[in-house]
Design a protein around this motif. Structure first.
Motif, PDB file in Angstrom:
ATOM      1  N   GLN A 230       0.832  -1.201   0.000  1.00 28.48           N
ATOM      2  CA  GLN A 230       0.000   0.000   0.000  1.00 28.48           C
ATOM      3  C   GLN A 230       0.871   1.257   0.000  1.00 28.48           C
ATOM      4  OE1 GLN A 230      -2.960  -0.161   3.133  1.00 28.48           O
ATOM      5  NE2 GLN A 230      -3.323  -2.329   2.737  1.00 28.48           N
ATOM      6  N   LEU A 231       1.921   1.255   0.823  1.00 26.23           N
ATOM      7  CA  LEU A 231       2.829   2.414   0.870  1.00 26.23           C
ATOM      8  C   LEU A 231       3.525   2.620  -0.468  1.00 26.23           C
ATOM      9  CD1 LEU A 231       4.406   1.961   4.418  1.00 26.23           C
ATOM     10  CD2 LEU A 231       2.811   3.731   3.684  1.00 26.23           C
TER      11      LEU A 231
ATOM     12  N   LEU B 246       4.146   5.661  -5.607  1.00 22.78           N
ATOM     13  CA  LEU B 246       4.125   5.687  -7.068  1.00 22.78           C
ATOM     14  C   LEU B 246       3.059   6.635  -7.607  1.00 22.78           C
ATOM     15  CD1 LEU B 246       4.627   1.884  -7.783  1.00 22.78           C
ATOM     16  CD2 LEU B 246       6.252   3.721  -8.281  1.00 22.78           C
ATOM     17  N   LEU B 247       1.913   6.666  -6.958  1.00 22.33           N
ATOM     18  CA  LEU B 247       0.840   7.550  -7.410  1.00 22.33           C
ATOM     19  C   LEU B 247       1.163   9.019  -7.142  1.00 22.33           C
ATOM     20  CD1 LEU B 247      -2.296   5.490  -6.337  1.00 22.33           C
ATOM     21  CD2 LEU B 247      -1.444   5.864  -8.660  1.00 22.33           C
ATOM     22  N   GLN B 248       1.906   9.290  -6.074  1.00 20.54           N
ATOM     23  CA  GLN B 248       2.247  10.672  -5.740  1.00 20.54           C
ATOM     24  C   GLN B 248       3.379  11.206  -6.605  1.00 20.54           C
ATOM     25  OE1 GLN B 248       2.967  10.401  -1.505  1.00 20.54           O
ATOM     26  NE2 GLN B 248       0.843  10.909  -1.020  1.00 20.54           N
TER      27      GLN B 248
END
Length: 94
Positions: A63-64, A69-71
């Motif tokens: 999850q982290l 990656l999304l940020q």
């Protein structure tokens, strides 16, 4: 009052005598006939399999990593930039 589904599909299967006896005993204890017991069990299993394949389960570390990656998305590759510059197809009515 719900609507009744028309049962117009047939399924058959072969099994061992021992398996049929096992399933029959379980069906009786569950208050069902053998066909209803097998169908209900198969439907329950099918829904669980589909549900499991529809969901993504990530560990805390996973999850982290996804959040990181999304940020901070990667820069587009040269192939991606070339693709973005191609002429778009026309849609009917445009």
């Amino acid at each position: 009052m719900g609507t009744l589904a028309i049962k117009d599909a047939r399924m058959e299967l072969k099994t061992t005598r021992e398996t049929k006896e096992l399933l029959s005993k379980a069906a009786i204890l569950d208050g069902m006939d053998l066909s209803a017991f097998m169908l209900a069990s198969a439907i329950e299993k099918a829904r669980a399999v589909l549900r499991d394949h529809a969901a993504i389960n990530l560990s805390a570390e996973g999850q982290l990593q996804l959040v990181r990656l999304l940020q901070a998305p990667a820069e587009p590759t040269e192939a991606m930039q070339n693709f973005r510059q191609q002429a778009r197809l026309k849609v009917r009515g445009e």
